[in-house]
Design a protein around this motif. Sequence first.
Motif, PDB file in Angstrom:
ATOM      1  N   SER A  52      -2.666  23.568   5.656  1.00 18.56           N
ATOM      2  CA  SER A  52      -2.983  24.903   6.165  1.00 18.56           C
ATOM      3  C   SER A  52      -1.789  25.729   6.625  1.00 18.56           C
ATOM      4  O   SER A  52      -1.892  26.951   6.699  1.00 18.56           O
ATOM      5  N   LYS A  53      -0.686  25.101   6.944  1.00 14.83           N
ATOM      6  CA  LYS A  53       0.434  25.816   7.549  1.00 14.83           C
ATOM      7  C   LYS A  53       0.935  26.971   6.689  1.00 14.83           C
ATOM      8  O   LYS A  53       1.214  28.051   7.200  1.00 14.83           O
ATOM      9  N   PRO A  96      -2.480  31.451   3.624  1.00 13.71           N
ATOM     10  CA  PRO A  96      -2.887  32.629   4.390  1.00 13.71           C
ATOM     11  C   PRO A  96      -4.167  32.365   5.182  1.00 13.71           C
ATOM     12  O   PRO A  96      -5.070  31.688   4.700  1.00 13.71           O
ATOM     13  N   ARG A  97      -4.208  32.888   6.387  1.00 11.00           N
ATOM     14  CA  ARG A  97      -5.390  32.718   7.236  1.00 11.00           C
ATOM     15  C   ARG A  97      -6.474  33.660   6.768  1.00 11.00           C
ATOM     16  O   ARG A  97      -6.223  34.811   6.454  1.00 11.00           O
ATOM     17  N   LYS A  98      -7.703  33.157   6.756  1.00 15.84           N
ATOM     18  CA  LYS A  98      -8.823  33.963   6.278  1.00 15.84           C
ATOM     19  C   LYS A  98      -9.748  34.409   7.401  1.00 15.84           C
ATOM     20  O   LYS A  98     -10.756  35.033   7.156  1.00 15.84           O
ATOM     21  N   ASP A  99      -9.404  34.069   8.633  1.00 13.51           N
ATOM     22  CA  ASP A  99     -10.241  34.516   9.742  1.00 13.51           C
ATOM     23  C   ASP A  99      -9.546  35.659  10.482  1.00 13.51           C
ATOM     24  O   ASP A  99      -8.488  36.117  10.075  1.00 13.51           O
ATOM     25  N   GLN A 126      -6.469  24.370  15.224  1.00 10.43           N
ATOM     26  CA  GLN A 126      -5.615  24.947  14.185  1.00 10.43           C
ATOM     27  C   GLN A 126      -5.078  26.301  14.615  1.00 10.43           C
ATOM     28  O   GLN A 126      -3.943  26.660  14.296  1.00 10.43           O
ATOM     29  N   ARG A 127      -5.855  27.072  15.321  1.00 14.95           N
ATOM     30  CA  ARG A 127      -5.378  28.363  15.831  1.00 14.95           C
ATOM     31  C   ARG A 127      -4.272  28.174  16.857  1.00 14.95           C
ATOM     32  O   ARG A 127      -3.334  28.962  16.911  1.00 14.95           O
ATOM     33  N   VAL A 128      -4.382  27.136  17.673  1.00  9.69           N
ATOM     34  CA  VAL A 128      -3.309  26.824  18.626  1.00  9.69           C
ATOM     35  C   VAL A 128      -2.020  26.514  17.864  1.00  9.69           C
ATOM     36  O   VAL A 128      -0.938  27.006  18.215  1.00  9.69           O
ATOM     37  N   ASP A 157       3.396  28.056  15.985  1.00 10.98           N
ATOM     38  CA  ASP A 157       4.351  28.335  14.903  1.00 10.98           C
ATOM     39  C   ASP A 157       4.828  29.783  14.933  1.00 10.98           C
ATOM     40  O   ASP A 157       5.996  30.067  14.706  1.00 10.98           O
ATOM     41  N   ALA A 158       3.910  30.711  15.175  1.00 13.11           N
ATOM     42  CA  ALA A 158       4.268  32.131  15.173  1.00 13.11           C
ATOM     43  C   ALA A 158       5.247  32.468  16.279  1.00 13.11           C
ATOM     44  O   ALA A 158       6.125  33.319  16.125  1.00 13.11           O
TER      45      ALA A 158
END
Length: 125
Positions: free
Chosen positions: A24-25, A28-31, A110-112, A117-118
């Motif tokens: 997942s890293k 692209p995020r889909k949410d 995963q959001r954490v 990372d961001a």
Amino acid sequence: MNKNLRELLGDLPFTAEIDWMLRSKNRPRKDHFNLDRLQKSLPAAVEVVKPFAESAMPGKKVLFFATLHYWIEQSAYLGLVLAGMGHDVTLLTLPYSEWHKQKDKFTQRQRVLHTYDALACSRRW
């Protein structure tokens, strides 16, 4: 992944972290919880602020609390400006894109990781 499987995997240690590292890293995020813009632009902003922060007089301790992804972006940049002025800034976040909708533990973890990372380049230099 269906909701029941995500709930089950969310309860198992390191499943979200392993999935994040392997799959997942770099996808692209889909949410609604997407910090890609921040992750792309923050390193350059940190480099601009570094010389000011290193020569600034020590300031106060500041805590920002943000939950929604756009508030996290705003808080990160405001915190960066304050760090450039010598303040010791901490950014506290929660992994929710919509405060009224409960998400499974797997997605929250995963959001954490996505937030971590961001913001990686803005940790103490």
